[in-house]
Design a protein around this motif. Structure first.
Motif, PDB file in Angstrom:
ATOM      1  N   PHE A  26       0.836  -1.204   0.000  1.00 53.01           N
ATOM      2  CA  PHE A  26       0.000   0.000   0.000  1.00 53.01           C
ATOM      3  C   PHE A  26       0.870   1.254   0.000  1.00 53.01           C
ATOM      4  O   PHE A  26       0.674   2.175  -0.799  1.00 53.01           O
ATOM      5  CB  PHE A  26      -0.932  -0.010   1.212  1.00 53.01           C
ATOM      6  N   TYR A  27       1.853   1.280   0.901  1.00 50.94           N
ATOM      7  CA  TYR A  27       2.683   2.477   1.020  1.00 50.94           C
ATOM      8  C   TYR A  27       3.609   2.659  -0.185  1.00 50.94           C
ATOM      9  O   TYR A  27       3.923   3.786  -0.575  1.00 50.94           O
ATOM     10  CB  TYR A  27       3.491   2.430   2.319  1.00 50.94           C
ATOM     11  N   GLU A  28       4.050   1.545  -0.779  1.00 48.51           N
ATOM     12  CA  GLU A  28       4.884   1.644  -1.979  1.00 48.51           C
ATOM     13  C   GLU A  28       4.127   2.324  -3.119  1.00 48.51           C
ATOM     14  O   GLU A  28       4.709   3.068  -3.911  1.00 48.51           O
ATOM     15  CB  GLU A  28       5.359   0.253  -2.414  1.00 48.51           C
ATOM     16  N   CYS A  29       2.832   2.074  -3.207  1.00 46.28           N
ATOM     17  CA  CYS A  29       2.027   2.688  -4.260  1.00 46.28           C
ATOM     18  C   CYS A  29       2.043   4.214  -4.161  1.00 46.28           C
ATOM     19  O   CYS A  29       2.008   4.919  -5.164  1.00 46.28           O
ATOM     20  CB  CYS A  29       0.584   2.192  -4.170  1.00 46.28           C
ATOM     21  N   LEU A  30       2.093   4.713  -2.942  1.00 44.33           N
ATOM     22  CA  LEU A  30       2.053   6.151  -2.738  1.00 44.33           C
ATOM     23  C   LEU A  30       3.428   6.794  -2.889  1.00 44.33           C
ATOM     24  O   LEU A  30       3.561   8.008  -2.775  1.00 44.33           O
ATOM     25  CB  LEU A  30       1.473   6.464  -1.353  1.00 44.33           C
ATOM     26  N   GLY A  31       4.454   5.972  -3.135  1.00 43.13           N
ATOM     27  CA  GLY A  31       5.806   6.491  -3.294  1.00 43.13           C
ATOM     28  C   GLY A  31       6.198   6.720  -4.740  1.00 43.13           C
ATOM     29  O   GLY A  31       7.373   6.959  -5.032  1.00 43.13           O
ATOM     30  N   SER A  32       5.234   6.645  -5.647  1.00 40.63           N
ATOM     31  CA  SER A  32       5.494   6.831  -7.076  1.00 40.63           C
ATOM     32  C   SER A  32       4.761   8.069  -7.576  1.00 40.63           C
ATOM     33  O   SER A  32       3.540   8.201  -7.401  1.00 40.63           O
ATOM     34  CB  SER A  32       5.031   5.603  -7.863  1.00 40.63           C
ATOM     35  N   GLU A  33       5.486   8.998  -8.228  1.00 38.00           N
ATOM     36  CA  GLU A  33       4.862  10.203  -8.762  1.00 38.00           C
ATOM     37  C   GLU A  33       3.818   9.836  -9.816  1.00 38.00           C
ATOM     38  O   GLU A  33       2.725  10.422  -9.857  1.00 38.00           O
ATOM     39  CB  GLU A  33       5.919  11.118  -9.374  1.00 38.00           C
ATOM     40  N   THR A  34       4.139   8.849 -10.656  1.00 39.88           N
ATOM     41  CA  THR A  34       3.198   8.451 -11.712  1.00 39.88           C
ATOM     42  C   THR A  34       1.903   7.928 -11.116  1.00 39.88           C
ATOM     43  O   THR A  34       0.799   8.281 -11.567  1.00 39.88           O
ATOM     44  CB  THR A  34       3.834   7.384 -12.620  1.00 39.88           C
ATOM     45  N   ARG A  35       2.012   7.078 -10.087  1.00 38.13           N
ATOM     46  CA  ARG A  35       0.794   6.514  -9.486  1.00 38.13           C
ATOM     47  C   ARG A  35      -0.011   7.587  -8.754  1.00 38.13           C
ATOM     48  O   ARG A  35      -1.245   7.539  -8.752  1.00 38.13           O
ATOM     49  CB  ARG A  35       1.162   5.356  -8.567  1.00 38.13           C
ATOM     50  N   LEU A  36       0.669   8.560  -8.162  1.00 37.69           N
ATOM     51  CA  LEU A  36      -0.060   9.654  -7.518  1.00 37.69           C
ATOM     52  C   LEU A  36      -0.788  10.507  -8.558  1.00 37.69           C
ATOM     53  O   LEU A  36      -1.907  10.978  -8.318  1.00 37.69           O
ATOM     54  CB  LEU A  36       0.904  10.525  -6.710  1.00 37.69           C
ATOM     55  N   ARG A  37      -0.187  10.690  -9.714  1.00 34.95           N
ATOM     56  CA  ARG A  37      -0.857  11.436 -10.785  1.00 34.95           C
ATOM     57  C   ARG A  37      -2.056  10.660 -11.317  1.00 34.95           C
ATOM     58  O   ARG A  37      -3.098  11.250 -11.653  1.00 34.95           O
ATOM     59  CB  ARG A  37       0.133  11.739 -11.901  1.00 34.95           C
TER      60      ARG A  37
END
Length: 307
Positions: free
Chosen positions: A12-23
């Motif tokens: 879960f936290y790894e997903c939030l560590g990517s600029e692309t995924r946050l966009r």
């Protein structure tokens, strides 16, 4: 939704560590999009966006569905979560778990004393002294020596245990607490090997927990010297608590299943099933540890409270 701050929620936290995924999340916050739309907005190939969506979907942040498009079927993506609450400390219910462990009727059930099973390779059993039968041959789960197992594993299927019921006719079960050491099952071991492990009582599903991996980076604290270092070494200690309020895992409420739904009479046992279902999103198997294996020198510990 409440998310504990722990290694088990690393995906879960790894997903939030990517600029692309946050966009991607930012675009989906406005409205659902298909893969092609997201690829054009972010100026990436559809293949790359698909991989990011898979990560977000595995973490439970995004959901997808196939819908008719102009040219065949399109995968439409939308946000599954609206908000989350991060838990840095265990909620007060964990104190109840500790209290229950020190009161009421208790028993230890060796992991080899299952009464029913259905397993597929990779699978096997081991006592403190040796392997039981032949590895990856499910027939040996019926070997009389299976009751001596301190460690068992299977890629798919289940094992089922009978929990004794010590109530009398005038008593009703008010809570049930189960503690055990468990992890996923990969060939050899693999730290990143998620598995959806389902726990059921008397044929009714309690909860499904996603274990993050099959752990073998270091020797299990209690594993025997002969146990090969190339195999699974230890699991995570998990505590399931069923009360009038619902079902909790390590103090976090996981489902509405309450103790009232465990349909038993005073002379009936309780059936506990631990399963890795082939239909699960992460069908990563089960490894169980008892006394003489893993990091916790215990079997399946059960505590009952009656009223």
């Amino acid at each position: 939704m409440k998310i504990p701050v722990s290694i088990e929620q690393l995906a879960f936290y790894e997903c939030l560590g990517s600029e692309t995924r946050l966009r991607i999340i930012d675009y989906l916050r406005q409205e659902p999009h298909n893969i092609k739309d997201l690829a054009e907005k972010l100026q990436f190939s559809s293949a790359i966006i698909t991989k990011h969506i898979q990560k977000l979907e595995e973490a439970g942040i995004v959901q997808t569905e196939n819908v008719p498009g102009i040219r065949g079927v399109q995968k439409r993506c939308s946000l599954k979560l609206t908000q989350v609450e991060l838990q840095f400390q265990e909620p007060p219910v964990t104190e109840e778990v500790s209290t229950l462990a020190a009161a009421g009727d208790t028993c230890s059930i060796p992991i080899g004393q299952y009464v029913d099973y259905q397993v597929t390779p990779t699978c096997g059993l081991a006592s403190r002294d040796k392997l039981i039968g032949i590895v990856d041959d499910p027939r040996y789960f019926s070997d009389p020596e299976h009751v001596k197992a301190g460690h068992l594993w299977f890629a798919s299927g289940y094992v089922e245990y009978r929990l004794p019921n010590y109530s009398v006719a005038t008593e009703q079960l008010s809570s049930l607490c189960i503690s055990l050491e468990v992890c996923s099952e990969a060939p050899g071991f693999q730290e990143d090997w998620p598995s959806d492990i389902t726990f059921s009582l008397n044929g009714k599903e309690l909860l499904t927990w996603t274990c993050p991996g099959d752990f073998g980076d270091k020797k299990g604290r209690y594993s025997p010297a002969w146990w090969t270092e190339k195999s699974t070494q230890y699991g995570l200690l998990k505590t399931l608590l069923v009360t009038h309020e619902g079902t909790f895992l390590d103090g976090v409420r996981m489902s509405d299943f309450s103790v009232h739904e465990i349909s038993i009479e005073s002379n009936q046992d309780i059936r506990l099933r631990i399963a890795s279902l082939p239909s699960a999103r992460h069908p990563g198997g089960v490894s169980l540890f008892g006394r003489g294996f893993g990091n916790y020198d215990q079997d399946i510990e059960v505590t009952w409270e009656y009223q």
